[in-house]
Design a protein around this motif. Structure first.
Motif, short mmCIF file in Angstrom:
data_model
loop_
_atom_site.label_atom_id
_atom_site.label_comp_id
_atom_site.label_asym_id
_atom_site.label_seq_id
_atom_site.Cartn_x
_atom_site.Cartn_y
_atom_site.Cartn_z
N GLY A 38 4.48 -2.91 12.65
CA GLY A 38 5.24 -2.20 11.62
C GLY A 38 6.72 -2.21 11.94
O GLY A 38 7.11 -2.13 13.10
N LEU B 194 2.83 10.75 7.06
CA LEU B 194 2.69 9.57 6.20
C LEU B 194 3.06 8.30 6.95
O LEU B 194 2.39 7.27 6.81
CB LEU B 194 3.56 9.74 4.95
N GLY C 32 5.39 3.97 1.56
CA GLY C 32 4.78 2.72 1.12
C GLY C 32 5.13 1.55 2.01
O GLY C 32 5.64 1.71 3.12
N GLU C 33 4.82 0.37 1.51
CA GLU C 33 5.11 -0.88 2.20
C GLU C 33 6.05 -1.71 1.33
O GLU C 33 5.98 -1.65 0.10
CB GLU C 33 3.83 -1.67 2.46
N HIS D 194 0.84 -1.19 0.00
CA HIS D 194 0.00 0.00 0.00
C HIS D 194 0.88 1.25 0.00
O HIS D 194 1.69 1.45 0.91
CB HIS D 194 -0.88 -0.03 1.26
N PHE D 195 0.71 2.10 -1.00
CA PHE D 195 1.46 3.35 -1.09
C PHE D 195 0.50 4.53 -1.02
O PHE D 195 -0.58 4.51 -1.64
CB PHE D 195 2.25 3.42 -2.41
N ARG E 290 -2.49 2.09 9.99
CA ARG E 290 -3.19 1.14 9.12
C ARG E 290 -2.66 -0.28 9.33
O ARG E 290 -3.44 -1.23 9.41
CB ARG E 290 -3.00 1.57 7.66
N ILE F 190 7.53 -0.55 6.54
CA ILE F 190 7.28 0.77 5.96
C ILE F 190 8.55 1.20 5.21
O ILE F 190 9.66 1.07 5.73
CB ILE F 190 6.92 1.78 7.05
N HIS G 254 0.27 7.50 9.36
CA HIS G 254 -0.87 6.94 8.62
C HIS G 254 -0.63 5.48 8.27
O HIS G 254 -1.51 4.63 8.51
CB HIS G 254 -1.09 7.75 7.34
N GLN G 255 0.54 5.18 7.74
CA GLN G 255 0.85 3.81 7.35
C GLN G 255 0.90 2.89 8.56
O GLN G 255 0.39 1.76 8.54
CB GLN G 255 2.17 3.76 6.58
#
Length: 225
Positions: free
Chosen positions: A191, A176, A147-148, A132-133, A183, A158, A179-180
């Motif tokens: 993460g 960012l 992104g991932e 996911h970006f 999620r 990440i 946010h990542q």
């Protein structure tokens, strides 16, 4: 004692959640050339290290391991050094009022251009297929993204956190990452990320968001000889 899955992140990603993005077999695997440059062998036996070498063409590759693996035959170390692996140890909330854009195929050229300019780490034409970006646009211009990358059961990395030089200082990277990470954690995963140990600014940012050093990894960039 069983090894931690993050001790061998490339192998564990390529043999679980990201099998479909790679090439190889039970002896050695690598990501497709257009996605990224990582390769890994099942173990450091001569047979499996040779199998890893057979997957490498003219384009260089990289190995990331907690315990350094032998250099595959026919390859040479272009550069080698430590890499800090950091894992988020605190629950993160998505930043209030911040709604980055989900990036996809239509953004591919701009994503590659931004990563090429800012050099957050190896980034190729199809790296976005790894996960996911999200990004931020100013007008019609992509100015920041995150992104991932590596994924295995329970963990998502990440990566590709970058901001165009003309738009730094606005807090885009921090938001960012928040946010990542929020999620990823909402999906029941932890993460993690990697950083060069001399990147003090980035490490300070990661620590402010609850990331802590888990392990020193060995990073080798290899080329065909």
């Amino acid at each position: 004692m069983n090894a931690h899955p993050l001790d061998r992140p490339v192998w564990n990603a390529l043999t679980t959640r990201q099998t479909g993005l790679g090439l190889g077999d039970a002896r050695a695997r690598r990501f497709r050339l257009e996605i990224n440059l990582f390769v890994a062998a099942a173990d450091p036996s001569a047979e499996n290290i040779a199998a890893a070498s057979a997957l490498v063409g003219d384009q260089g590759v990289a190995m990331v391991e907690r315990e350094a693996f032998p250099v595959p035959p026919g390859l040479a170390v272009e550069r080698e050094g430590p890499l800090d692996q950091m894992v988020a140890t605190e629950r993160q909330q998505a930043p209030e009022g911040f709604a980055p854009l989900v990036l996809g195929d239509a953004d591919a050229a701009e994503m590659l251009a931004l990563a090429t300019l800012t050099a957050p780490g190896p980034f190729y034409a199809e790296t976005r297929a790894m996960g996911h970006f999200v990004g931020v646009r100013e007008g019609n211009r992509l100015v920041a993204m995150a992104g991932e990358r590596l994924k295995m059961p329970g963990f998502t990395e990440i990566t590709a956190v970058c901001t165009h030089p003309d738009f730094r200082g606005r807090g885009y990277a921090k938001r960012l990452i928040q946010h990542q990470l929020a999620r990823i954690q909402a999906q029941g995963e932890a993460g993690f990320l990697h950083s060069y140990p001399d990147n003090a600014g980035a490490i300070a940012l990661y620590e402010s968001l609850g990331f802590r050093l888990r392990a020193k990894m060995d990073l080798k960039f290899l080329v065909r000889v």
